[in-house]
Every structure is written in structure tokens, then in C-alpha cells.
Design a protein around this motif. Structure first.
Motif, PDB file in Angstrom:
ATOM      1  N   GLY A 102       6.606   0.074   9.919  1.00  0.00           N
ATOM      2  CA  GLY A 102       7.612   0.749   8.894  1.00  0.00           C
ATOM      3  C   GLY A 102       7.251  -0.185   7.464  1.00  0.00           C
ATOM      4  O   GLY A 102       8.030   0.067   6.456  1.00  0.00           O
ATOM      5  N   LEU A 103       6.323  -0.752   7.303  1.00  0.00           N
ATOM      6  CA  LEU A 103       5.880  -1.455   6.150  1.00  0.00           C
ATOM      7  C   LEU A 103       5.781  -0.389   4.962  1.00  0.00           C
ATOM      8  O   LEU A 103       5.320   0.761   5.103  1.00  0.00           O
ATOM      9  N   ARG A 104       6.433  -0.605   3.842  1.00  0.00           N
ATOM     10  CA  ARG A 104       6.101   0.029   2.753  1.00  0.00           C
ATOM     11  C   ARG A 104       4.939  -0.170   2.033  1.00  0.00           C
ATOM     12  O   ARG A 104       4.478  -1.113   1.929  1.00  0.00           O
ATOM     13  N   VAL A 105       4.681   1.145   1.364  1.00  0.00           N
ATOM     14  CA  VAL A 105       3.179   1.151   0.858  1.00  0.00           C
ATOM     15  C   VAL A 105       3.235   0.017  -0.247  1.00  0.00           C
ATOM     16  O   VAL A 105       2.418  -0.740  -0.497  1.00  0.00           O
ATOM     17  N   ARG A 156      11.333   9.426  -1.211  1.00  0.00           N
ATOM     18  CA  ARG A 156      10.058   9.059  -2.008  1.00  0.00           C
ATOM     19  C   ARG A 156       9.424   7.826  -1.350  1.00  0.00           C
ATOM     20  O   ARG A 156       7.921   7.675  -1.641  1.00  0.00           O
ATOM     21  N   GLU A 157      10.186   7.073  -0.851  1.00  0.00           N
ATOM     22  CA  GLU A 157       9.494   5.578  -0.185  1.00  0.00           C
ATOM     23  C   GLU A 157       8.710   5.987   1.151  1.00  0.00           C
ATOM     24  O   GLU A 157       9.012   7.025   1.990  1.00  0.00           O
ATOM     25  N   ARG A 158       7.420   5.404   1.046  1.00  0.00           N
ATOM     26  CA  ARG A 158       6.594   5.812   2.277  1.00  0.00           C
ATOM     27  C   ARG A 158       6.446   4.633   3.298  1.00  0.00           C
ATOM     28  O   ARG A 158       6.131   3.518   2.905  1.00  0.00           O
ATOM     29  N   LEU A 206       0.658  -3.096  -0.759  1.00  0.00           N
ATOM     30  CA  LEU A 206      -0.293  -3.453  -2.210  1.00  0.00           C
ATOM     31  C   LEU A 206       0.011  -4.729  -2.457  1.00  0.00           C
ATOM     32  O   LEU A 206      -1.022  -5.469  -2.688  1.00  0.00           O
ATOM     33  N   GLU A 207       1.241  -5.162  -2.281  1.00  0.00           N
ATOM     34  CA  GLU A 207       1.580  -6.793  -2.726  1.00  0.00           C
ATOM     35  C   GLU A 207       0.800  -7.595  -1.607  1.00  0.00           C
ATOM     36  O   GLU A 207       0.063  -8.638  -2.038  1.00  0.00           O
ATOM     37  N   PHE A 243      -1.960  -5.300   9.244  1.00  0.00           N
ATOM     38  CA  PHE A 243      -0.684  -5.436   8.615  1.00  0.00           C
ATOM     39  C   PHE A 243       0.333  -4.270   8.883  1.00  0.00           C
ATOM     40  O   PHE A 243       1.378  -4.931   9.179  1.00  0.00           O
ATOM     41  N   VAL A 244      -0.391  -3.287   8.733  1.00  0.00           N
ATOM     42  CA  VAL A 244       0.786  -1.937   9.408  1.00  0.00           C
ATOM     43  C   VAL A 244       1.213  -2.399  10.835  1.00  0.00           C
ATOM     44  O   VAL A 244       2.299  -2.239  11.268  1.00  0.00           O
ATOM     45  N   HIS A 245       0.320  -2.643  11.621  1.00  0.00           N
ATOM     46  CA  HIS A 245       0.397  -2.857  13.094  1.00  0.00           C
ATOM     47  C   HIS A 245       1.329  -4.188  13.518  1.00  0.00           C
ATOM     48  O   HIS A 245       2.446  -4.083  13.937  1.00  0.00           O
ATOM     49  N   ARG A 246       1.253  -5.143  12.572  1.00  0.00           N
ATOM     50  CA  ARG A 246       2.255  -6.350  12.820  1.00  0.00           C
ATOM     51  C   ARG A 246       3.535  -6.337  12.109  1.00  0.00           C
ATOM     52  O   ARG A 246       4.466  -6.832  12.297  1.00  0.00           O
ATOM     53  N   ASN A 247       3.619  -5.105  11.115  1.00  0.00           N
ATOM     54  CA  ASN A 247       5.104  -4.828  10.472  1.00  0.00           C
ATOM     55  C   ASN A 247       5.074  -3.416  10.493  1.00  0.00           C
ATOM     56  O   ASN A 247       5.121  -2.810   9.552  1.00  0.00           O
TER      57      ASN A 247
END
Length: 191
Positions: free
Chosen positions: A76-79, A116-118, A83-84, A70-74
Motif C-alpha cells: 500500500g506504499l504511496r507512489v 488520485r492517490e496511487r 519517490l521519496e 520497497f513495495v513488497h516490504r510496505n
């Protein structure tokens, strides 16, 4: 392999079908549905076997695979969004992310507006592993669709979407887009 389809495994000692509250179909439900459950188990086993072997080389498991995917497909995905998507605890994700970041598969950056956003990105090393696992699974799906026939793809997609809980279905459908669907969406948005 043990015979897992014996009739006695589906009935009580008195010979009556078990009730739905015991995890098996209640009286009147189609017993063939149990075969579908088992087919899903076996299909999932084989669908994950190739990536499991690739992950084992790094001491990783399926949670690592899902995060990488999911990180590879998106990018800049927020942590918080991850989680969602995965529906796992912060503690579970933290352990997996720590490993993936520590071993150079994922990088984490602070958000531009909110420090603070990762935001998560795969590294080239992470992209290679993710692509390798995706290729294994795409190959299996491609072969299965070919064997199932020309009309199967749309039916299978509808079936899989229907298996997703109703409250999550819209989110999943937005997240899971084919290149054609992404292209059409971009055209509609004037991008």
C-alpha cells in the motif's frame, strides 16, 4: 584483473598525493580510506550480482529491484513515498512502474480517501521475484556476518547507518526495521 592499487594511480607525476577536490584524499587523510571505498565497490558488486542475474531474465535492472523490494516490504506504499525513498525522478519511476505493472509484478490501486492517490502492492508473481532476490542477498549477508564474528552485526549496522546522510537517517531508520524492532514497536503502541 588490472592492478588498481598501484601507488602511481594515487599520486601526481610529481609524486604528491592528489587533493580532496580531485576526488582523492587531501594531504593528511588516511590513504587506507581509499581501500575502504574500493571494498564497498567490490562488496556492492557481489551483493547485487545474484539479483542482477535474476532481474536480467525479465529484462529488468536494479531500479526494478528497489521498487519491488520497497513495495513488497510496505504494501500500500504511496507512489509519492516511493519517490521519496528512492530519490529518483517521477519519469524514472514511471518507466519502471509501467514495466512492473504491465508484466504483472505490481498492482496499483486508488486511495480510499483520495482517489488520485496511487497505492502500490506486489502481486504473487512480484512477491516471488522479490523474495528470490532478497534470499540471495540475505544469504550473502548472513555468510559475511558469520565470517566477521559475533560482535560484527551491531558495529556494521551502526557503520551503515552512519554512511546515510544525516538528514535522511531518521527516515531510513524508521523504514528499515528488523522483525524484533517491529514487534517491540507494536508492543509499545499497544497493537
Amino acid at each position: 584483473m588490472a592492478d588498481i592499487t598501484r601507488a602511481s594511480s594515487l599520486t601526481r607525476r610529481a609524486g604528491r598525493p592528489r587533493t580532496g577536490s580531485e576526488g582523492l584524499p587531501a594531504a593528511g587523510k588516511q590513504p587506507d580510506l581509499i581501500a575502504h571505498v574500493e571494498l564497498l565497490f567490490f562488496a556492492y558488486r557481489d551483493f547485487t550480482s545474484g539479483p542482477d542475474a535474476a532481474l536480467a531474465q525479465y529484462g529488468f535492472g536494479r531500479a526494478h529491484h528497489r521498487v519491488l523490494h520497497f513495495v513488497h516490504r510496505n504494501p500500500g506504499l504511496r507512489v509519492a513515498n516511493l519517490l521519496e525513498i528512492l530519490k529518483i525522478t517521477k519519469q524514472s519511476l514511471a518507466r519502471v512502474l509501467k514495466q512492473l505493472i504491465g508484466e504483472g509484478f505490481i498492482t496499483q490501486k486508488a486511495g480510499a480517501q483520495d482517489r488520485r492517490e496511487r497505492l502500490l502492492y506486489v502481486t504473487p508473481k512480484g512477491a516471488r521475484l522479490s523474495d528470490r532476490m532478497t534470499a540471495l542477498q540475505v544469504g550473502r549477508i548472513e555468510a559475511a556476518l558469520e565470517a566477521a564474528g559475533p560482535e560484527a552485526e551491531a558495529t556494521i549496522k551502526r557503520f551503515l547507518c552512519a554512511m546515510i546522510s544525516e538528514e535522511d537517517r531518521a527516515q531510513v531508520e524508521r523504514l528499515v526495521r528488523t522483525p524484533r524492532e517491529s514487534e517491540k514497536l507494536s508492543e509499545e503502541n499497544g497493537s
